[in-house]
Design an enzyme around this catalytic site. Structure first.
Site, PDB file in Angstrom:
ATOM      1  N   TYR A   1       0.843  -1.192   0.033  1.00  0.00           N
ATOM      2  CA  TYR A   1       0.157  -0.122   0.014  1.00  0.00           C
ATOM      3  C   TYR A   1       0.756   1.280   0.070  1.00  0.00           C
ATOM      4  O   TYR A   1       1.721   1.501  -0.899  1.00  0.00           O
ATOM      5  CB  TYR A   1      -1.089   0.094   1.194  1.00  0.00           C
ATOM      6  CG  TYR A   1      -2.223  -0.972   0.954  1.00  0.00           C
ATOM      7  CD1 TYR A   1      -2.850  -0.895  -0.189  1.00  0.00           C
ATOM      8  CD2 TYR A   1      -2.414  -2.007   1.978  1.00  0.00           C
ATOM      9  CE1 TYR A   1      -4.080  -1.914  -0.466  1.00  0.00           C
ATOM     10  CE2 TYR A   1      -3.469  -2.841   1.767  1.00  0.00           C
ATOM     11  CZ  TYR A   1      -4.247  -2.923   0.720  1.00  0.00           C
ATOM     12  OH  TYR A   1      -5.275  -3.683   0.463  1.00  0.00           O
ATOM     13  N   SER A   2       0.759   2.238   0.879  1.00  0.00           N
ATOM     14  CA  SER A   2       1.372   3.386   0.824  1.00  0.00           C
ATOM     15  C   SER A   2       2.877   3.304   0.934  1.00  0.00           C
ATOM     16  O   SER A   2       3.559   4.383   0.772  1.00  0.00           O
ATOM     17  CB  SER A   2       0.906   4.222   1.990  1.00  0.00           C
ATOM     18  OG  SER A   2      -0.612   4.729   1.530  1.00  0.00           O
ATOM     19  N   MET A   3       3.316   2.211   1.318  1.00  0.00           N
ATOM     20  CA  MET A   3       4.738   2.046   1.358  1.00  0.00           C
ATOM     21  C   MET A   3       5.442   1.983  -0.196  1.00  0.00           C
ATOM     22  O   MET A   3       6.622   2.094  -0.405  1.00  0.00           O
ATOM     23  CB  MET A   3       5.412   0.716   2.335  1.00  0.00           C
ATOM     24  CG  MET A   3       5.444   1.532   3.713  1.00  0.00           C
ATOM     25  SD  MET A   3       5.606  -0.230   4.945  1.00  0.00           S
ATOM     26  CE  MET A   3       7.138  -0.661   4.303  1.00  0.00           C
TER      27      MET A   3
ATOM     28  N   TYR B   1      -3.049  14.684   3.336  1.00  0.00           N
ATOM     29  CA  TYR B   1      -2.716  13.415   2.692  1.00  0.00           C
ATOM     30  C   TYR B   1      -3.508  13.000   1.497  1.00  0.00           C
ATOM     31  O   TYR B   1      -4.760  13.091   1.503  1.00  0.00           O
ATOM     32  CB  TYR B   1      -2.938  12.024   3.799  1.00  0.00           C
ATOM     33  CG  TYR B   1      -2.259  10.940   3.477  1.00  0.00           C
ATOM     34  CD1 TYR B   1      -0.840  10.960   2.858  1.00  0.00           C
ATOM     35  CD2 TYR B   1      -2.758   9.407   3.755  1.00  0.00           C
ATOM     36  CE1 TYR B   1      -0.151   9.745   2.613  1.00  0.00           C
ATOM     37  CE2 TYR B   1      -1.974   8.450   3.476  1.00  0.00           C
ATOM     38  CZ  TYR B   1      -0.979   8.392   2.874  1.00  0.00           C
ATOM     39  OH  TYR B   1      -0.162   7.371   2.774  1.00  0.00           O
TER      40      TYR B   1
END
Length: 400
Positions: free
Chosen positions: A63-65, A179
């Site tokens: 995901y956001s990594m 975000y």
């Protein structure tokens, strides 16, 4: 300071408590100091139904990594002179040429005013006026209604950006921090500039040079039997970062190896589309800690891990979710930067560079103690537990 091995053993007990409580089905933690592995632990299950163990080679949704990797890919293009960070987005994606932003206090989507085109730098640092469907507000609600999520099967990346450009910005670029899907849009910019797919760019510029053979946008055939199941404690939407769990099963099934959209995605999401293993992600994190490791120069890597905001995130009035604390924490190119650990309330060092993912994955680089730590699990949303802050405290508690 070095890490005391006896004190690091506390991490195993901490992890087991999460498994015993059925908060995490399984998890792994990898810690390196000065490039040498000093700790690894994996426990629990990657799939409850089959009772398959959560192991070192388990493949997870990052995901956001994904965002720090996309940011690094863009910086390789900056180094080569293909673009600069203050360039307007419309130079690469003409659909964003005449943006409008909601006026302060707007109660309807048509209450807008013309605004400046967001820059690449604003996209990278979440100050562009874009948002996420799970944030509060008019624009996020409309994104949710239109299914503008950049999810694996949400059309193509190009289509998603064109649809996004039809909406107003949530605020005038540069005025707030929120975000956002900005780094998904950066992924599309990378495709336009290079004439390649984001997958091809990542493979050639990052994965092959670093030996990241287990990371990509698709769960490969030889990874299918190692792909972890995603769980949630929520009775509703597992991606609702603002929801709280109610009574009932703490590990509800969300997505498993069979039929997962990560087996055949259509959208190469630079903001959240990658899958991979813990060792692969540690290779990326270590490359950043070592000063770019040839992917970018040492000076560029240091530039990325500096704070690019005028103060901390909290000073820019965010109302959105963030993967990190906002007080005492700034934001660089692709990740959070600790400015004052005392204000953040989480043990750490000044200059810690980190980010996490929706499924509660997390990494951080500590430049003071030459540490790289990566934690993998598969529980959404990441706001469901304080595991990240706890793990940082455990690791800091082992520095002697």
């Amino acid at each position: 300071m070095t890490l005391d091995k006896d004190r690091l053993e506390r991490v195993r007990g901490w992890a087991q408590r999460y498994v015993d409580a059925r908060t995490f089905a399984g998890l792994s933690v990898l810690i390196l100091q000065d490039g040498d592995e000093v700790f690894f632990d994996a426990r629990g299950l990657r799939d409850l139904e089959s009772e398959a163990p959560f192991e070192r080679d388990t493949v997870v949704r990052l995901y956001s990594m994904t965002k720090p990797i996309t940011s690094l890919a863009l910086m390789t293009l900056v180094e080569e002179g293909h673009l600069h960070l203050d360039a307007p987005l419309s130079r690469f994606l003409p659909e964003f040429a005449a943006p409008q932003a909601l006026i302060p206090g707007a109660s309807h989507l048509d209450q807008v005013a013309p605004c400046a085109v967001p820059t690449l730098h604003q996209l990278l640092t979440h100050r562009s006026g874009l948002s996420y469907a799970f944030n509060p507000g008019l624009v996020p609600a409309e994104m949710a209604a239109r299914d503008l999520t950049f999810a694996p099967r949400a059309g193509t990346l190009a289509e998603g950006c064109r649809r996004l450009a039809e909406l107003p910005l949530a605020f005038a670029p540069g005025t707030r921090w929120e975000y956002s899907v900005g780094i998904d849009v950066i992924g599309r910019v990378i495709e336009v500039v290079t004439g390649q797919s984001l997958a091809e760019v990542f493979q050639q510029r990052i994965f092959d040079p670093l030996g990241m053979s287990e990371t990509g946008f698709v769960v490969a055939e030889n990874q299918a039997d190692r792909f972890a199941t995603l769980y949630t404690p929520l009775p509703g939407d597992a991606m609702d970062l603002n929801a709280t769990a109610t009574e009932g099963d703490s590990l509800r099934f969300v997505d498993g190896p069979s039929g997962s959209p990560f087996l055949d995605p259509t959208c190469l999401s630079g903001g959240g589309g990658l899958v991979g293993t813990i060792d692969d992600y540690a290779r990326f994190a270590e490359a950043m800690r070592r000063g770019g490791q040839g992917i970018v120069s040492r000076a560029t890597a240091a530039f990325m891990m500096r704070n690019h905001l005028p103060g901390d995130i909290a000073a820019l009035g965010p109302s959105s979710f963030a993967e990190q604390p906002m007080r005492g924490v700034g934001f660089g190119i692709g990740g959070a930067v600790v400015l004052n650990a005392g204000i953040s309330g989480v043990p750490g060092s000044v200059g810690d560079f980190s980010w996490g993912g929706m499924a509660s994955t997390f990494f951080w680089i500590d430049p003071v103690h030459d540490l790289t730590t990566v934690m993998f699990t598969q529980l959404s949303p990441s706001s469901a537990t304080p595991a990240r802050a706890e793990l940082k405290a455990l690791v800091h508690g082992a520095l002697m």
